[in-house]
Write an enzyme that holds these catalytic residues in place. Sequence first.
Site, PDB file in Angstrom:
ATOM      1  N   LYS A  53      99.726  67.032  13.391  1.00 29.94           N
ATOM      2  CA  LYS A  53     100.300  65.757  13.823  1.00 29.94           C
ATOM      3  C   LYS A  53     101.690  65.545  13.224  1.00 29.94           C
ATOM      4  O   LYS A  53     102.613  65.113  13.907  1.00 29.94           O
ATOM      5  CB  LYS A  53      99.368  64.596  13.439  1.00 29.94           C
ATOM      6  N   GLN A  97      93.329  59.512   8.338  1.00 32.43           N
ATOM      7  CA  GLN A  97      92.630  60.628   8.991  1.00 32.43           C
ATOM      8  C   GLN A  97      91.138  60.575   8.669  1.00 32.43           C
ATOM      9  O   GLN A  97      90.739  60.530   7.516  1.00 32.43           O
ATOM     10  CB  GLN A  97      93.246  61.958   8.530  1.00 32.43           C
ATOM     11  N   ASP A 120      96.304  54.382  15.708  1.00 34.15           N
ATOM     12  CA  ASP A 120      95.070  54.894  16.299  1.00 34.15           C
ATOM     13  C   ASP A 120      94.322  53.798  17.055  1.00 34.15           C
ATOM     14  O   ASP A 120      93.263  54.048  17.633  1.00 34.15           O
ATOM     15  CB  ASP A 120      94.168  55.501  15.216  1.00 34.15           C
TER      16      ASP A 120
END
Length: 288
Positions: A53, A97, A120
């Site tokens: 990412k 994460q 997210d």
Amino acid sequence: MAHLLDGQHLAARVEQEVRERVEAFVRARGVTPCLAAILVGNNPASAVYVRNKTRAAGRVGIRSETFHLPEESTQAEVLELVERLNARRDVHGILPQMPMPPQIDPEAIFERLDPRKDVDGLSPYNAGRLALGRPQLVPCTPLGILALIRQTGVSLVGKHAVVLGRSSLVGKPTALLLLGEHATVTLCHSRTENLAEHTRRADVLVVAVGRPRLVTAEMVKPGAVVIDVGINRVDGRLVGDVDFESVREVAGWITPVPGGVGPMTIAMLLQNTLQAAQIQVAADAPVP
Ligand code: NAD
């Protein structure tokens, strides 16, 4: 034989577009978007995901920082880092994460995240906006799924979309996005009875379960769009939740694993980070 929905190819196009938009944003606003990744512990897969990412961010001109906390970190320590990043004006996106070690409650982290930095889309604010039909920052994988479906040119209006899996990260937000596109949506999960009866009626079938080859050819309507979100390691190989070889004989469109939804998730994270920076810079702008 189904057409292949190539996520790698589409992701490269999205990246190119995001790179141009980032350049224009930096020129106009003098601000470089920045993504902060939070990695807790030593999960090797998580480390790879974060590296992929942040590398992708670099390719499109988004700055990134990775905060790696030790495996034994406490909930309070992770929340303290979230607060610090919430307060930093030069950080626009925060990516915790998952999965985190068991002593950390992921819900508590998403509740503490500044919703404007929640790239997210998992904070209660952003999840609520999506449920209300007024999405702002939407989870990356569902956004990638929708972009892949759009690639087919098949209109979702009035079509029957069936989603397998009801997680907050994939299944549920995907169902809400499809509803927003005016599909008739059925959301199936581990307690659903007669799964195949539902899947056989799907014009669009999204599978996000995490069980290798759960969906076989007999479960798919001829000509359907089949999106396989699953990532499973079987005998050292990555496979999806769909039995690709048999289902491609029946479906109209199908995503491969790997090379389908995975690359799109990263591309959408870049898009969300730029959007987050735009939201924050607009909020800072003086009233004319
Ligand atoms: P999860 O474990 O949180 O949720 C799985 C869901 O599947 C649950 O809602 C459960 O009810 C449902 N389920 C379990 N057995 C079922 C069955 N027999 N029939 C129907 N539904 C069933 O998983 P998740 O985070 O939603 O991820 C799902 C899969 O997608 C995993 O393989 C994961 O690795 C993968 N994934 C891929 C990406 C990507 O970018 N490609 C992103 C996120 C997740």
